[in-house]
Design a protein around this motif. Structure first.
Motif, PDB file in Angstrom:
ATOM      1  N   GLN B  35      28.519  25.511 111.059  1.00  0.00           N
ATOM      2  CA  GLN B  35      29.226  26.390 110.126  1.00  0.00           C
ATOM      3  C   GLN B  35      29.350  27.787 110.714  1.00  0.00           C
ATOM      4  O   GLN B  35      30.400  28.415 110.626  1.00  0.00           O
ATOM      5  CB  GLN B  35      28.511  26.400 108.758  1.00  0.00           C
ATOM      6  CG  GLN B  35      28.854  25.146 107.960  1.00  0.00           C
ATOM      7  CD  GLN B  35      28.105  24.995 106.620  1.00  0.00           C
ATOM      8  OE1 GLN B  35      28.206  23.958 105.989  1.00  0.00           O
ATOM      9  NE2 GLN B  35      27.356  25.992 106.201  1.00  0.00           N
ATOM     10  N   TYR B 189      15.800  31.982 104.397  1.00  0.00           N
ATOM     11  CA  TYR B 189      15.343  32.864 103.326  1.00  0.00           C
ATOM     12  C   TYR B 189      13.836  32.720 103.158  1.00  0.00           C
ATOM     13  O   TYR B 189      13.302  31.621 103.267  1.00  0.00           O
ATOM     14  CB  TYR B 189      16.004  32.480 102.009  1.00  0.00           C
ATOM     15  CG  TYR B 189      17.461  32.845 101.890  1.00  0.00           C
ATOM     16  CD1 TYR B 189      18.445  31.895 102.126  1.00  0.00           C
ATOM     17  CD2 TYR B 189      17.852  34.131 101.512  1.00  0.00           C
ATOM     18  CE1 TYR B 189      19.783  32.218 102.007  1.00  0.00           C
ATOM     19  CE2 TYR B 189      19.190  34.457 101.390  1.00  0.00           C
ATOM     20  CZ  TYR B 189      20.150  33.500 101.636  1.00  0.00           C
ATOM     21  OH  TYR B 189      21.480  33.816 101.508  1.00  0.00           O
ATOM     22  N   GLY B 190      13.170  33.830 102.846  1.00  0.00           N
ATOM     23  CA  GLY B 190      11.724  33.780 102.655  1.00  0.00           C
ATOM     24  C   GLY B 190      11.346  32.837 101.534  1.00  0.00           C
ATOM     25  O   GLY B 190      10.398  32.072 101.629  1.00  0.00           O
ATOM     26  N   THR B 191      12.108  32.895 100.445  1.00  0.00           N
ATOM     27  CA  THR B 191      11.867  31.958  99.352  1.00  0.00           C
ATOM     28  C   THR B 191      12.690  30.726  99.618  1.00  0.00           C
ATOM     29  O   THR B 191      13.895  30.736  99.528  1.00  0.00           O
ATOM     30  CB  THR B 191      12.318  32.566  98.012  1.00  0.00           C
ATOM     31  OG1 THR B 191      11.759  33.848  97.892  1.00  0.00           O
ATOM     32  CG2 THR B 191      11.845  31.704  96.880  1.00  0.00           C
ATOM     33  N   GLY B 192      11.998  29.689  99.866  1.00  0.00           N
ATOM     34  CA  GLY B 192      12.458  28.478 100.475  1.00  0.00           C
ATOM     35  C   GLY B 192      13.886  27.966 100.301  1.00  0.00           C
ATOM     36  O   GLY B 192      14.478  27.964  99.248  1.00  0.00           O
ATOM     37  N   GLU B 193      14.386  27.532 101.429  1.00  0.00           N
ATOM     38  CA  GLU B 193      15.563  26.679 101.390  1.00  0.00           C
ATOM     39  C   GLU B 193      15.091  25.263 101.633  1.00  0.00           C
ATOM     40  O   GLU B 193      15.662  24.297 101.148  1.00  0.00           O
ATOM     41  CB  GLU B 193      16.502  27.032 102.539  1.00  0.00           C
ATOM     42  CG  GLU B 193      17.109  28.390 102.464  1.00  0.00           C
ATOM     43  CD  GLU B 193      17.839  28.706 103.746  1.00  0.00           C
ATOM     44  OE1 GLU B 193      18.355  27.775 104.375  1.00  0.00           O
ATOM     45  OE2 GLU B 193      17.880  29.886 104.112  1.00  0.00           O
ATOM     46  N   VAL B 194      14.092  25.191 102.481  1.00  0.00           N
ATOM     47  CA  VAL B 194      13.522  23.911 102.861  1.00  0.00           C
ATOM     48  C   VAL B 194      12.026  24.097 102.744  1.00  0.00           C
ATOM     49  O   VAL B 194      11.494  25.104 103.173  1.00  0.00           O
ATOM     50  CB  VAL B 194      13.892  23.569 104.321  1.00  0.00           C
ATOM     51  CG1 VAL B 194      13.103  22.378 104.806  1.00  0.00           C
ATOM     52  CG2 VAL B 194      15.382  23.307 104.449  1.00  0.00           C
ATOM     53  N   ASP B 221      17.825  36.538 104.751  1.00  0.00           N
ATOM     54  CA  ASP B 221      17.546  37.577 103.754  1.00  0.00           C
ATOM     55  C   ASP B 221      18.278  38.869 104.099  1.00  0.00           C
ATOM     56  O   ASP B 221      18.875  39.515 103.241  1.00  0.00           O
ATOM     57  CB  ASP B 221      16.038  37.857 103.673  1.00  0.00           C
ATOM     58  CG  ASP B 221      15.331  36.843 102.797  1.00  0.00           C
ATOM     59  OD1 ASP B 221      14.355  36.229 103.266  1.00  0.00           O
ATOM     60  OD2 ASP B 221      15.775  36.662 101.653  1.00  0.00           O
ATOM     61  N   HIS B 224      22.034  38.502 103.799  1.00  0.00           N
ATOM     62  CA  HIS B 224      22.363  38.399 102.378  1.00  0.00           C
ATOM     63  C   HIS B 224      22.450  39.788 101.752  1.00  0.00           C
ATOM     64  O   HIS B 224      23.363  40.091 100.990  1.00  0.00           O
ATOM     65  CB  HIS B 224      21.294  37.553 101.673  1.00  0.00           C
ATOM     66  CG  HIS B 224      21.636  37.207 100.258  1.00  0.00           C
ATOM     67  ND1 HIS B 224      22.036  35.948  99.879  1.00  0.00           N
ATOM     68  CD2 HIS B 224      21.654  37.945  99.125  1.00  0.00           C
ATOM     69  CE1 HIS B 224      22.271  35.929  98.571  1.00  0.00           C
ATOM     70  NE2 HIS B 224      22.041  37.125  98.096  1.00  0.00           N
ATOM     71  N   LYS B 234      30.237  39.630  95.108  1.00  0.00           N
ATOM     72  CA  LYS B 234      29.500  39.325  93.883  1.00  0.00           C
ATOM     73  C   LYS B 234      28.813  37.966  93.970  1.00  0.00           C
ATOM     74  O   LYS B 234      27.632  37.815  93.749  1.00  0.00           O
ATOM     75  CB  LYS B 234      30.461  39.334  92.676  1.00  0.00           C
ATOM     76  CG  LYS B 234      30.980  40.707  92.341  1.00  0.00           C
ATOM     77  CD  LYS B 234      29.910  41.552  91.636  1.00  0.00           C
ATOM     78  CE  LYS B 234      30.359  42.972  91.390  1.00  0.00           C
ATOM     79  NZ  LYS B 234      29.926  43.947  92.387  1.00  0.00           N
ATOM     80  N   GLN B 235      29.581  36.962  94.277  1.00  0.00           N
ATOM     81  CA  GLN B 235      29.006  35.625  94.343  1.00  0.00           C
ATOM     82  C   GLN B 235      28.971  35.236  95.816  1.00  0.00           C
ATOM     83  O   GLN B 235      29.945  34.743  96.361  1.00  0.00           O
ATOM     84  CB  GLN B 235      29.870  34.643  93.549  1.00  0.00           C
ATOM     85  CG  GLN B 235      29.161  33.354  93.191  1.00  0.00           C
ATOM     86  CD  GLN B 235      30.091  32.315  92.597  1.00  0.00           C
ATOM     87  OE1 GLN B 235      31.300  32.339  92.827  1.00  0.00           O
ATOM     88  NE2 GLN B 235      29.539  31.373  91.865  1.00  0.00           N
ATOM     89  N   ILE B 236      27.826  35.500  96.445  1.00  0.00           N
ATOM     90  CA  ILE B 236      27.739  35.352  97.896  1.00  0.00           C
ATOM     91  C   ILE B 236      27.602  33.887  98.264  1.00  0.00           C
ATOM     92  O   ILE B 236      26.718  33.178  97.768  1.00  0.00           O
ATOM     93  CB  ILE B 236      26.524  36.131  98.432  1.00  0.00           C
ATOM     94  CG1 ILE B 236      26.684  37.617  98.089  1.00  0.00           C
ATOM     95  CG2 ILE B 236      26.377  35.956  99.930  1.00  0.00           C
ATOM     96  CD1 ILE B 236      25.420  38.417  98.300  1.00  0.00           C
ATOM     97  N   SER B 237      28.459  33.447  99.164  1.00  0.00           N
ATOM     98  CA  SER B 237      28.385  32.065  99.615  1.00  0.00           C
ATOM     99  C   SER B 237      27.899  32.057 101.055  1.00  0.00           C
ATOM    100  O   SER B 237      27.876  33.088 101.725  1.00  0.00           O
ATOM    101  CB  SER B 237      29.769  31.430  99.550  1.00  0.00           C
ATOM    102  OG  SER B 237      30.614  32.073 100.492  1.00  0.00           O
ATOM    103  N   PHE B 238      27.569  30.885 101.554  1.00  0.00           N
ATOM    104  CA  PHE B 238      27.161  30.786 102.949  1.00  0.00           C
ATOM    105  C   PHE B 238      28.313  31.191 103.860  1.00  0.00           C
ATOM    106  O   PHE B 238      28.103  31.714 104.950  1.00  0.00           O
ATOM    107  CB  PHE B 238      26.677  29.377 103.286  1.00  0.00           C
ATOM    108  CG  PHE B 238      25.209  29.201 103.038  1.00  0.00           C
ATOM    109  CD1 PHE B 238      24.764  28.287 102.102  1.00  0.00           C
ATOM    110  CD2 PHE B 238      24.283  29.955 103.726  1.00  0.00           C
ATOM    111  CE1 PHE B 238      23.415  28.137 101.860  1.00  0.00           C
ATOM    112  CE2 PHE B 238      22.922  29.806 103.478  1.00  0.00           C
ATOM    113  CZ  PHE B 238      22.487  28.889 102.545  1.00  0.00           C
TER     114      PHE B 238
END
Lengths: 475, 467
Positions: B35, B189-194, B221, B224, B234-238
């Motif tokens: 991606q 991200y620090g707060t898990g993706e995996v 992070d 982002h 506003k609505q952040i996508s990958f």
């Protein structure tokens, strides 16, 4: 892309399975406008040229000819399977995929497991091997059954061992319907405990579900629908609750609506593997991320929005509300309160027009009110699938490995002991060849050990989270 | 491997003041790598085809040609083909990536440049080792007149990008020992993706540290926050995140002048980067900062001076800010002449970010007049390198995308220590409880492998802390 095979066992398993195939067809019909047999459809369906006699009719590409479910249907009574074969889905099933008998298992796990197990082992193997041969890359078996009866419970779990031996590399996901407190089958505690031992030992992942929770959810939808405020406009394309496509009154066939919830669970579980998205999640990632220790593989599931299943137009709730609902005890498919128990891991599988920032915002918002085990404080696994479920803009499936399953198991054990102490109905089991009292005692120990694991984890709940001393290195 | 000098081009280059660039072969791994890879090639292509670029037509053409040689080869019908190999364990993302590129009509990927299996790696680091990937890479290398090296784009959290990324890098080390390898690693991200991301991260980093030449790190992070605060999305996508990333990478990898005021563009992008930034193999972690960064709407109303940009960039460096908003201006370098303030502790809040080496890349109007003296302050650097060796600047008149003036800073500094330390700490806690280990031992990764990884990374952390 990979394929999965659904093995539906017993009355409950086959009824749910039937709902699942109906919904799967609808979903793919809605998504696949051009009628091309693509990889997404091939995950659950074969494309067959019905003009060719025999088995050589598989077509791997091009236009859809005739879709056949990758399914094996097993029941020791004929009623349910016959009904399926006479219903609107009859063409979806291959007559060679069925294994039926006449007499039924009499709500006796031992009959299902020992008697029919040995009787049909070869035939079962043959059907499974056939279904595997039709797959390019078989990734997963989905077993659907109930725990409280005889066939689903006994033969269904017998299957697990066969699958493990014959296809050790293929995941075994089991959807198990646990008996509710007021179950009408007296011996359901025996059947369930005996089945639990098999699930402990031979399943990769179990999704426990109970009828009472499903019923409560349906009742809630009814209340919303009948409250009169929202009107009862029937949605033209939403997933209807009966297989004939006509909106039936819920009072007549509550099981249909309940089965649909479970069917939706399976659809949503596999959506990110089948369809595209910005953060995919394949089926093997479920096991990898949600099962920290081999025995702890019971996942509590919740689906939102609930009204996915209703035929009525309820205004879409705010996106964030969807996330909040997923953690409420009213939305769990088993009676459990994950919010007040300990999380080992949690997966959020989102479908529709939801982006990573929405996901992150909600995780940040909900995290403080949830307790995660000390070594997995950020134990979140997330996925974003672009394709929403039919008729809705977005949906969320949450899978939690959480100690809140413990009460279900504890209650099951208590019900078992009440019966077993009095040796009630025991002779029905012991008279089956291969069954001894040790089968029961081993099964109970297995369950007790599992409960003990959860107890130990719960004990760590209120302990402060400390960082462990790290390795010291010389520089 | 073939490394021929383009003799014919040499003379042509001399005549037009143009040396063709050496090429970079990109390997895109997993969903993340593919991606992002698409966005990078798209950004590079679009920038190189910006109409004027605020420079002369000849300069612009030279820039375009250089960019093209670096990143694209040519098909018969003239459509540029990205010099890339796409790898994933399952087909969905690769198919999407191929069709997105083809749909654009401007450039595309080679149809046969993909390796794909049927089954995803399940976030399991140990999964997936294939020889065919190396064959695809070889084919791409053979298309290059002159190879600068490899750019491998991968995530650290998943299974394919991370595990396979480490495997591929090792193989590149073995098979192309004289070519350089830079790994673009995405930190989750620090707060898990995996959930097992910390395990995958330490396994990946420790293996890459042994086989890669440089690790260019981007943290989800941080990117982002850029999307939220600077780009006002506003609505952040990958997709948004990947585009910001691509912009940053583009500002580093697009051609730059090799000498003052000449038309010579640098020939060896990877070689030049490494030479400047990785003086010692113990210190391989690089970060990128870019200024200005904003949405295209805001761009039209903004003007910047080099002085302003450089002042902010310098403070971003020393206060370890990842973007130009919310910079802590209190942080100051230690006074020169005085002994250093003491060893860095990962626990102290306000900390001055010591650098090993920095590279500033300036693109746009009057770049040659920009004063970068403040970056040569010895106080910014560790004591074992002279600023003249630790700091470099590349200036190019040709503007990048729509930015009249833009500056990028690639640094090898302490800024990644804290995030790394956090990852190692969380992985260690999980490891101590033995959670998820059975998933790895199933595929041949044993506890000793984990311990080796921990040891190596603790060493890296300590080394950076002691600067």
């Amino acid at each position: 892309m990979t394929q999965s095979v659904v093995v539906q066992v017993g009355q409950c398993g086959n009824q749910i399975g039937c709902c699942f195939w109906d919904l799967a067809l609808r979903e793919h019909a809605a998504v696949n406008k051009k009628g091309i047999y693509d990889e997404a459809i091939s995950s659950f369906f074969r494309n067959v040229d019905t003009r060719v006699v025999g088995d050589g009719g598989s077509i791997s590409k091009g236009k859809i000819c005739s879709l056949k479910a990758r399914a094996v249907l097993i029941d020791m009574e004929e009623g349910v399977v016959n009904e399926i074969l006479q219903g609107p889905l009859r063409d979806v099933f291959d007559s060679k995929q069925l294994i039926t008998d006449i007499s039924g298992s009499g709500n006796n796990w031992a009959v299902g497991h020992k008697v029919f197990g040995s009787l049909y082992q070869e035939k079962i193997l043959e059907k499974l091997r056939k279904s595997a041969e039709h797959c390019d890359c078989l990734q997963c078996f989905f077993i659907i059954h109930s725990m409280g009866g005889g066939t689903g419970s006994g033969l269904g779990t017998f299957l697990l061992k066969v699958l493990e031996d014959e296809f050790p590399e293929v995941y075994r996901f089991v959807t198990s319907i646990y008996p509710s407190g007021e179950d009408d089958v007296i011996t359901s505690p025996y059947n369930s405990i005996l089945a639990m031992k098999e699930l402990n030992e031979h399943a990769d992942c179990v999704l426990p579900i109970d009828n009472q929770s499903l019923f409560d959810i349906i009742s809630k939808i009814d209340v919303m629908v009948n409250s009169g405020k929202l009107g009862a406009a029937i949605k033209p394309k939403s997933l209807v609750t009966s297989s004939t496509g006509v909106f039936k009154k819920r009072q007549e066939k509550p099981f249909d609506a309940m089965n649909n919830i479970v069917a939706n669970l399976l659809l949503n579980l596999t959506s990110s593997a089948r369809f595209e998205g910005s953060l995919n999640m394949d089926l093997n990632e479920i096991s990898m991320n949600l099962v920290p220790f081999p025995q702890l593989h019971y996942l509590v599931s919740s689906l939102t929005p609930l009204y996915t299943l209703a035929d009525v137009n309820i205004p879409p709730r705010r996106l964030d509300q969807m996330f909040s609902d997923a953690f409420s005890k009213d939305h769990q498919l088993i009676r459990a309160d994950p919010r007040h128990s300990l999380y080992l891991a949690c997966a959020l599988m989102v479908r529709g027009n939801v982006q990573i920032s929405d996901l992150r915002r909600n995780i940040e918002r909900l995290k403080p009110s949830l307790q995660f085990v000390s070594w997995n404080q950020e134990g979140w696994k997330t996925s974003l699938c672009s394709v929403p479920p039919v008729g809705h803009s977005h949906s969320l499936l949450a899978l939690a490995n959480n100690t809140c399953v413990k009460p279900t198991f504890v209650e099951l054990k208590e019900r078992f002991i009440r019966l077993y102490k009095k040796k009630a109905h025991l002779h029905h089991y012991l008279q089956i060849e291969g069954m001894e009292e040790s089968c029961f005692s081993e099964a109970v120990s297995s369950l007790s050990a599992l409960i003990q694991e959860y107890n130990q984890l719960d004990a760590t709940k209120s302990m402060p989270v400390e960082d462990l001393p790290r390795l010291n290195v010389a520089v | 491997m073939v490394l021929r000098l383009p003799i014919a081009h040499f003379f042509e280059g001399v005549c037009f003041g143009l040396f063709l660039s050496m090429s970079i072969v990109t390997v895109q791994l997993g969903q993340c790598g593919n991606q992002i890879g698409f966005e990078v090639f798209d950004a590079l292509f679009n920038d190189s085809h910006c109409p004027r670029g605020l420079c002369s037509k000849k300069e612009n053409e030279a820039y375009q040609a250089s960019c093209k040689e670096r990143f694209f080869s040519e098909e018969e019908n003239g459509v540029p083909l990205a010099r890339a190999v796409l790898v994933d364990m399952e087909p969905k993302v690769i198919n999407q990536t191929l069709s997105k590129a083809a749909r654009s009509g401007r450039w595309k990927y080679g149809q046969h440049s993909c390796f794909c299996q049927k089954q995803g790696s399940g976030n399991n680091w140990a999964y997936g080792h294939e020889e065919s990937i190396m064959n695809l890479i070889r084919k791409e290398v053979e298309k290059c007149d002159s190879l600068s090296g490899f750019f491998i784009i991968m995530s650290m959290a998943g299974g394919t990008g991370s595990g396979l990324g480490a495997f591929v890098t090792q193989n590149l080390q073995d098979q192309y020992s004289s070519a350089l390898k830079m790994n673009q690693i995405i930190w989750p991200y620090g707060t898990g993706e995996v959930i097992v991301q910390n395990y995958n991260s330490i396994l990946t980093l420790s293996h890459l540290y042994r086989s890669s030449d440089a690790l260019l790190v981007h943290e989800n992070d941080a990117v982002h926050k850029i999307c939220a605060k600077l780009m006002n999305i506003k609505q952040i996508s990958f997709c948004d995140i990947n585009q910001v990333l691509a912009h940053q990478l583009g500002s580093v990898f697009q051609p730059t002048y090799s000498g003052e005021g000449s038309f010579h563009y640098r020939r060896n992008p990877l070689g030049d980067l490494m030479e400047n930034l990785v003086p010692h193999p113990e210190f391989k972690m690089l970060g990128v900062r870019n200024i200005p960064q904003m949405s295209e709407n805001s761009l039209a109303y903004s003007t910047f001076t080099w002085a302003g940009l450089l002042k902010h960039l310098r403070q971003m460096l020393i206060s370890n800010a990842k973007m130009e908003e919310g910079i802590d201006w209190q942080v100051r370098p230690p006074l020169s002449g005085l002994p250093p303030l003491g060893k860095m502790s990962v626990n102290r809040e306000i900390h001055f970010n010591t650098s090993i080496a920095n590279l500033v890349i300036l693109r746009g109007k009057d770049a040659h007049s920009a004063d970068v003296g403040a970056f040569k302050d010895p106080a910014l650097y560790t004591s074992w390198l002279e600023p003249v060796h630790a700091f470099n600047v590349w200036k190019t008149q040709r503007a990048f995308r729509k930015y009249e003036r833009s500056a990028a800073l690639v640094s090898n500094s302490q800024s990644l220590v804290k995030p790394l330390d956090r990852i190692v700490g969380k992985a260690w806690n999980m490891f101590a409880s033995r959670a998820y280990l059975h998933q790895y031992t199933k595929f041949g990764i044993e506890e000793e492998d984990f311990l080796d990884s921990f040891t190596l990374l603790e060493q890296v952390i300590a080394s950076y802390c002691n600067l």
